[in-house]
Design a protein around this motif. Structure first.
Motif, PDB file in Angstrom:
ATOM      1  N   LYS A  24      26.606  28.943  17.403  1.00  0.00           N
ATOM      2  CA  LYS A  24      25.761  28.551  16.473  1.00  0.00           C
ATOM      3  C   LYS A  24      24.959  30.006  16.132  1.00  0.00           C
ATOM      4  O   LYS A  24      24.790  30.093  14.879  1.00  0.00           O
ATOM      5  CB  LYS A  24      24.636  27.540  17.116  1.00  0.00           C
ATOM      6  N   TYR A  25      24.685  30.854  17.034  1.00  0.00           N
ATOM      7  CA  TYR A  25      24.196  32.198  16.909  1.00  0.00           C
ATOM      8  C   TYR A  25      25.014  32.969  16.201  1.00  0.00           C
ATOM      9  O   TYR A  25      24.745  33.674  15.020  1.00  0.00           O
ATOM     10  CB  TYR A  25      23.932  32.842  18.317  1.00  0.00           C
ATOM     11  N   GLU A  69      25.220  32.000  12.535  1.00  0.00           N
ATOM     12  CA  GLU A  69      24.001  32.510  11.890  1.00  0.00           C
ATOM     13  C   GLU A  69      24.123  33.860  11.493  1.00  0.00           C
ATOM     14  O   GLU A  69      23.413  34.299  10.385  1.00  0.00           O
ATOM     15  CB  GLU A  69      22.484  32.052  12.703  1.00  0.00           C
ATOM     16  N   ILE A  70      24.872  34.738  12.189  1.00  0.00           N
ATOM     17  CA  ILE A  70      24.728  36.019  11.918  1.00  0.00           C
ATOM     18  C   ILE A  70      25.961  36.390  10.732  1.00  0.00           C
ATOM     19  O   ILE A  70      26.416  37.341  10.587  1.00  0.00           O
ATOM     20  CB  ILE A  70      24.909  36.986  12.951  1.00  0.00           C
ATOM     21  N   GLU A  71      26.447  35.128  10.492  1.00  0.00           N
ATOM     22  CA  GLU A  71      27.726  35.120   9.514  1.00  0.00           C
ATOM     23  C   GLU A  71      29.035  36.072  10.215  1.00  0.00           C
ATOM     24  O   GLU A  71      29.823  36.610   9.431  1.00  0.00           O
ATOM     25  CB  GLU A  71      27.161  35.543   8.294  1.00  0.00           C
TER      26      GLU A  71
END
Length: 187
Positions: free
Chosen positions: A78-79, A82-84
């Motif tokens: 997930k993280y 989130e930072i693509e």
């Protein structure tokens, strides 16, 4: 990857078997949709879970992404999403392939060193002279020659660059052993 495929097949079969039963079929359809949405992340996960990934690779990845990524238990998909990080999938795939090849060299060097660990030379008395001769060293000579060839091939590979010091050191030891054996056999 196999788990995702197995679950998808299970969800597909469940969807068909629950036809006409709205609630259970809805769960199966939802599971299948979630798995379909997850599947594109598999190459990314495979690349990041490569056992050959070392600190140097993570540093390159961090530099590419622009965010420090430290592989520990707190890092989540997930993280990363989130930072693509998925925008760097090609870079990660290439980096992972490089790490895998370097890891293969590490394993090969470890195996070479292990082959020497338990090796023992046998000596037999030479007549009544009080001296000894080496016996049965044909396998040792073959092992030595084989490893020298492998190490020379490694030295020419770009994937051995991070291990260059170790490869050169091992090569030196093998050549030294070859010289010692040749001198012993002259006697």
């Amino acid at each position: 990857e196999q788990n995702v495929t197995s679950w998808w097949k299970f969800a597909w079969r469940a969807e068909k078997s629950f036809e006409g039963k709205e609630d259970p079929q809805g769960v199966a359809i939802l599971l299948k949709e979630k798995l379909d949405a997850f599947k594109p992340n598999l190459p990314l996960i495979r690349g990041l879970r490569n056992p050959g990934m070392r600190d140097r690779h993570w540093a390159k990845l961090s530099s590419e992404v622009g965010t420090e990524i430290i592989p520990d238990v707190s890092i989540t998909l997930k993280y990363l999403l989130e930072i693509e990080i998925n925008e760097h999938e090609q870079f990660i795939t290439t980096l992972s392939e490089q790490a895998a090849k370097e890891y293969g060299f590490e394993k090969t060097l470890d195996k070479m060193k292990t082959e020497w660990r338990d090796l023992q030379f046998e000596f037999s008395p030479y007549k009544d002279t009080g001296t000894f001769t080496l016996k049965g060293i044909e396998e040792t000579v073959m092992l030595l020659d084989d490893q020298i060839v492998k190490v020379q091939a490694m030295r020419g590979s770009p994937y051995a660059k991070p291990l260059e010091t170790i490869v050169v050191e091992w090569s030196g030891k093998l050549v030294y052993m070859q010289d010692v054996l040749e001198e012993w056999l002259k006697c």
